[in-house]
Design a protein around this motif. Structure first.
Motif, PDB file in Angstrom:
ATOM      1  N   PHE A  95      -0.642 -22.107  28.456  1.00 11.76           N
ATOM      2  CA  PHE A  95      -1.721 -21.129  28.476  1.00 11.76           C
ATOM      3  C   PHE A  95      -1.765 -20.437  29.831  1.00 11.76           C
ATOM      4  O   PHE A  95      -1.247 -20.945  30.831  1.00 11.76           O
ATOM      5  N   PRO A  96      -2.396 -19.242  29.870  1.00 10.79           N
ATOM      6  CA  PRO A  96      -2.525 -18.538  31.164  1.00 10.79           C
ATOM      7  C   PRO A  96      -3.354 -19.350  32.151  1.00 10.79           C
ATOM      8  O   PRO A  96      -4.255 -20.114  31.772  1.00 10.79           O
ATOM      9  N   GLN A  97      -3.043 -19.169  33.417  1.00  4.86           N
ATOM     10  CA  GLN A  97      -3.782 -19.820  34.498  1.00  4.86           C
ATOM     11  C   GLN A  97      -4.585 -18.760  35.241  1.00  4.86           C
ATOM     12  O   GLN A  97      -4.075 -17.688  35.564  1.00  4.86           O
ATOM     13  N   THR A 128       3.305 -17.703  32.161  1.00  2.30           N
ATOM     14  CA  THR A 128       4.753 -17.759  31.934  1.00  2.30           C
ATOM     15  C   THR A 128       4.994 -18.019  30.454  1.00  2.30           C
ATOM     16  O   THR A 128       4.825 -19.162  29.978  1.00  2.30           O
ATOM     17  N   PRO A 129       5.312 -17.009  29.671  1.00  5.86           N
ATOM     18  CA  PRO A 129       5.564 -17.224  28.238  1.00  5.86           C
ATOM     19  C   PRO A 129       6.711 -18.214  28.028  1.00  5.86           C
ATOM     20  O   PRO A 129       7.712 -18.184  28.744  1.00  5.86           O
ATOM     21  N   ASP A 298      16.856 -23.915  30.583  1.00  4.02           N
ATOM     22  CA  ASP A 298      17.112 -23.332  31.907  1.00  4.02           C
ATOM     23  C   ASP A 298      18.335 -22.411  31.909  1.00  4.02           C
ATOM     24  O   ASP A 298      18.555 -21.686  32.889  1.00  4.02           O
ATOM     25  N   LEU A 299      19.127 -22.434  30.840  1.00  5.36           N
ATOM     26  CA  LEU A 299      20.260 -21.517  30.753  1.00  5.36           C
ATOM     27  C   LEU A 299      19.824 -20.101  30.388  1.00  5.36           C
ATOM     28  O   LEU A 299      20.609 -19.154  30.520  1.00  5.36           O
ATOM     29  N   TYR A 300      18.592 -19.944  29.931  1.00  7.08           N
ATOM     30  CA  TYR A 300      18.128 -18.673  29.409  1.00  7.08           C
ATOM     31  C   TYR A 300      17.129 -18.032  30.376  1.00  7.08           C
ATOM     32  O   TYR A 300      16.551 -18.699  31.235  1.00  7.08           O
ATOM     33  N   PRO A 301      16.907 -16.705  30.211  1.00  5.08           N
ATOM     34  CA  PRO A 301      15.959 -16.021  31.104  1.00  5.08           C
ATOM     35  C   PRO A 301      14.541 -16.564  30.949  1.00  5.08           C
ATOM     36  O   PRO A 301      14.164 -17.101  29.900  1.00  5.08           O
ATOM     37  N   SER A 302      13.771 -16.431  31.990  1.00  6.65           N
ATOM     38  CA  SER A 302      12.355 -16.789  31.961  1.00  6.65           C
ATOM     39  C   SER A 302      11.537 -15.603  32.435  1.00  6.65           C
ATOM     40  O   SER A 302      11.986 -14.805  33.266  1.00  6.65           O
ATOM     41  N   LEU A 303      10.354 -15.463  31.878  1.00 10.32           N
ATOM     42  CA  LEU A 303       9.479 -14.325  32.167  1.00 10.32           C
ATOM     43  C   LEU A 303       8.190 -14.825  32.802  1.00 10.32           C
ATOM     44  O   LEU A 303       7.585 -15.797  32.317  1.00 10.32           O
ATOM     45  N   ALA A 304       7.780 -14.213  33.886  1.00  9.79           N
ATOM     46  CA  ALA A 304       6.510 -14.520  34.533  1.00  9.79           C
ATOM     47  C   ALA A 304       5.656 -13.260  34.560  1.00  9.79           C
ATOM     48  O   ALA A 304       6.162 -12.154  34.819  1.00  9.79           O
TER      49      ALA A 304
END
Length: 454
Positions: A95-97, A128-129, A298-304
């Protein structure tokens, strides 16, 4: 498209495309036998605490105290609470912080002139979705770990119940042997008196008196060993029930408990749902499987998606016009790490393979425990019956030889040998009763039947 519309669109697109990577847990196949090698005719009366089959109130009281005060059970319960709290902590990351900040600044001239004061309030937003399920796998791993801790708690109770019952049997065995020791000493004193009387009238040699005295002293020397065994069992029971050794008073009993209830052996495959150590090992395997997904993500992109809303509190009239909102999108794309992420995945897969081996080993040991206990019970039941006949025959032989010796029709060697045989037979019978009780405890523990007080 303006930036105010672009960022939500990007986030929504990633959310739609989100997936969970890594393997899903599936219970491994195991070749269970259809039946055990030996059978017990009776089946159990139902989900009652197994030790109540001994019908011993003292044992029931000890069990209740152990479940309430045992420190290992308390520690296992605390570890379970910690594991459940970690689940909540991992879920919160989905969830959002939102945090609030308030800053106050003041400034002034060095010559003492008044300066200016300002205050600012801000709300800091971060989200962070979970695009590829990394956090969902973390929640799954935490949940499986909590399941393992819950099973460990039950397993500690299972082993504590077995330890209490075994130490209680050892305490009663030591006391029963002490009581038997007094009976044996009385028997040997009577023999010594007879030998001394015969020696005084010239019917026996002094050597026979000395041998009778030696046998009496040898038997008397066993008291110290038995006192140690009784104290050791009593102190162990004190620790198991959360009391201080030396201060705690053990039960005042010398009757070795006899199991009178039926035993629910069930089928081998039932162990997988009844044995808490098996359930714990499976939960750890499932947690290790989820950790593969954590590392794979962790091999894939992350979105913040960080953002903030700030406002100057200096002027209430201009508060709305001074409010500033910011939001951004940060896409982290893995490019090169010299094989670090792949190595982490391999390590997680190796840990899962080790957890699988541990799980299968636990299954094999569970089957072995039951098989050994079944064979032991069958053998000890036959041994106890034979030893009872041996005691009866030894008593009859000694009484006959004792009468013949008084009349001078039997030798001292005959009476001494019969006396030793009788004492040994009685002691072996007492030990066989204790060993049979311990075998029943081992079977109930191996089967994983109910080990919780009513």
């Amino acid at each position: 498209m303006t930036s105010s519309r672009l960022l939500p669109a990007i986030a929504a697109g990633f959310a739609v495309a989100a997936c969970t990577v890594g393997p899903d847990y599936e219970r491994p196949d195991f070749a269970w036998p259809d039946t055990y090698s030996l059978e017990i005719d009776e089946t159990g009366p139902g989900p009652i605490p197994w030790w109540t089959g001994f019908e011993d109130p003292e044992l029931d009281t000890l069990m209740q105290a152990a479940f309430e005060e045992n420190r290992e059970i308390g520690a296992a319960l605390a570890r379970l609470d910690a594991a459940r709290a970690i689940i909540r902590a991992e879920r919160s990351s989905l969830f959002p912080q939102l945090d609030g900040e308030v800053s106050v600044e003041t400034s002034g001239e060095l010559d003492g002139d008044a300066g200016e004061d300002s205050a600012t309030a801000a709300g800091v937003f971060a989200f962070t979705p979970d695009l590829f399920g990394r956090q969902r796998r973390a929640v799954e791993a935490a949940r499986r770990t909590a399941q393992a801790q819950a099973a460990f708690l039950v397993d500690v109770r299972r082993l504590t119940a077995a330890a209490v019952a075994n130490q209680y049997v050892e305490l009663t065995r030591a006391r029963a042997r002490l009581d038997l020791l007094e009976t044996s000493l009385d028997l040997q004193r009577q023999t010594l008196e007879i030998v001394q009387q015969r020696y005084e009238v010239g019917l026996s040699a002094e050597l026979e008196v000395r041998r009778a005295e030696a046998d009496l002293a040898r038997t008397r020397s066993q008291r110290g060993t038995l006192d140690i065994a009784a104290a050791d069992a009593a102190n162990a029971l004190a620790v198991l029930t959360g009391a201080r050794a030396g201060v705690w008073s053990p039960p005042d009993t010398e009757e070795i408990p006899t199991y009178s209830a039926s035993v629910d052996v069930s089928v081998p495959a039932a162990l997988i749902r009844r044995r808490p150590d098996i359930r714990a090992a499976e939960a750890e395997l499932a947690a290790a499987t989820a950790e593969i997904g954590i590392e794979t993500a962790d091999l894939y992109p992350s979105l913040a998606l960080p953002g903030s809303i700030s406002a100057d509190l200096g002027d209430a009239g201009s508060l709305g016009s001074n409010a500033v909102a910011r939001i951004a999108a940060i896409l982290d794309i893995p490019l090169f790490d010299a094989g670090g992420r792949r190595a982490d995945i391999e390590a997680a897969e190796a840990r899962a393979a080790a957890a699988l081996a541990d799980y299968e080993q636990t299954l094999l040991l569970a089957l072995s425990d039951v098989e050994t206990a079944l064979v032991t019970i069958r053998a000890l039941e036959a041994r106890r019956a034979e030893l009872l006949r041996a005691v009866e025959a030894s008593e009859s032989a000694f009484n006959q030889l004792n009468a013949l010796y008084r009349e001078g029709l039997a030798t001292f060697i005959d009476i001494l040998d019969a006396q030793r045989t009788l004492i040994d037979s009685r002691e072996a019978y007492v030990n066989s009763r204790a060993e049979l009780a311990r075998a029943v405890i081992a079977l109930q523990t191996a089967l994983g039947v109910n080990h919780t007080p009513v």
